[in-house]
Motif scaffolding. Structure first.
Motif, PDB file in Angstrom:
ATOM      1  N   ASP A   1       0.832  -1.209   0.000  1.00  0.00           N
ATOM      2  CA  ASP A   1       0.000   0.000   0.000  1.00  0.00           C
ATOM      3  C   ASP A   1       0.867   1.258   0.000  1.00  0.00           C
TER       4      ASP A   1
ATOM      5  N   ALA B   1       3.543   9.828  -9.395  1.00  0.00           N
ATOM      6  CA  ALA B   1       2.882   9.998 -10.696  1.00  0.00           C
ATOM      7  C   ALA B   1       2.119  11.311 -10.729  1.00  0.00           C
ATOM      8  N   ASN B   2       1.401  11.616  -9.648  1.00  0.00           N
ATOM      9  CA  ASN B   2       0.663  12.878  -9.579  1.00  0.00           C
ATOM     10  C   ASN B   2       1.617  14.070  -9.642  1.00  0.00           C
TER      11      ASN B   2
ATOM     12  N   ALA C   1       3.956   5.586  -5.339  1.00  0.00           N
ATOM     13  CA  ALA C   1       3.956   5.617  -6.797  1.00  0.00           C
ATOM     14  C   ALA C   1       2.870   6.564  -7.308  1.00  0.00           C
ATOM     15  N   THR C   2       1.698   6.526  -6.681  1.00  0.00           N
ATOM     16  CA  THR C   2       0.612   7.429  -7.075  1.00  0.00           C
ATOM     17  C   THR C   2       1.015   8.880  -6.829  1.00  0.00           C
ATOM     18  N   ALA C   3       1.611   9.143  -5.680  1.00  0.00           N
ATOM     19  CA  ALA C   3       2.036  10.510  -5.363  1.00  0.00           C
ATOM     20  C   ALA C   3       3.105  10.977  -6.357  1.00  0.00           C
TER      21      ALA C   3
ATOM     22  N   LYS D   1       2.289   1.643  -3.406  1.00  0.00           N
ATOM     23  CA  LYS D   1       1.260   2.148  -4.325  1.00  0.00           C
ATOM     24  C   LYS D   1       1.016   3.636  -4.092  1.00  0.00           C
ATOM     25  N   ASN D   2       0.866   4.015  -2.814  1.00  0.00           N
ATOM     26  CA  ASN D   2       0.626   5.422  -2.493  1.00  0.00           C
ATOM     27  C   ASN D   2       1.797   6.298  -2.947  1.00  0.00           C
TER      28      ASN D   2
END
Length: 164
Positions: free
Chosen positions: A92, A102-103, A98-100, A95-96
């Motif tokens: 998690d 990416a954002n 990677a999402t951050a 993922k978080n």
């Protein structure tokens, strides 16, 4: 037939020898035999008691082993549960993260695109202004090449200026 029916004297002597033998056995051997029997009975009793204690101890050890095995299984389950939770938490977090990231990359890209767009628009405005000035200059040169055109333009500009 005499051999089959014993005489009274023979029976007397046999009875007397039997009594003497019983007396001698009772006097000398009976105590030893009884003590040996008693000792053997005590040995058998203590062996049975020891076997019973050993059986009880084995049952207790078996119970303790089962309890330890159950505790080990519970501990193993707890370790596996903790490991799964840790793995899920790491996944998690990854993922978080990677999402951050990416954002952040998307936001940087949008900002760069916006910056490039505004730079491009500014450059386009400058180019358009330059071209407009060049076109206007060429048109003015062409139209103001003669004196009549210049006079007409000046008159028109003065008329516009008075209206405003």
């Amino acid at each position: 037939m005499e051999l089959l029916t014993p005489s009274v004297g023979l029976l007397f002597w046999q009875f007397l020898i039997f009594l003497a033998l019983v007396f001698l056995l009772r006097k000398f051997a009976w105590k030893g035999i009884l003590s040996a029997l008693k000792e053997r009975e005590n040995d058998i009793s203590s062996a049975l008691q020891m076997a019973e204690e050993t059986r009880a101890e084995m049952a207790k050890l078996k119970s303790d082993n089962e309890k330890l095995l159950a505790e080990a299984r519970a501990e193993r389950d707890e370790i596996l549960k903790t490991a799964k939770e840790t793995a899920n938490k790491l996944i998690d977090e990854a993922k978080n993260k990677a999402t951050a990231e990416a954002n952040a990359i998307i936001a940087d890209a949008k900002e760069a695109i916006s910056h490039e767009r505004s730079n491009m628009l500014e450059s386009l405005r400058k180019d358009v202004a330059g071209l407009s000035i060049e076109i206007a200059e060429k048109i003015l040169r062409k139209e103001l090449s003669d004196k009549e055109a210049q006079s007409a333009l000046v008159s028109e500009l003065i008329a516009d200026a008075r209206l405003n």
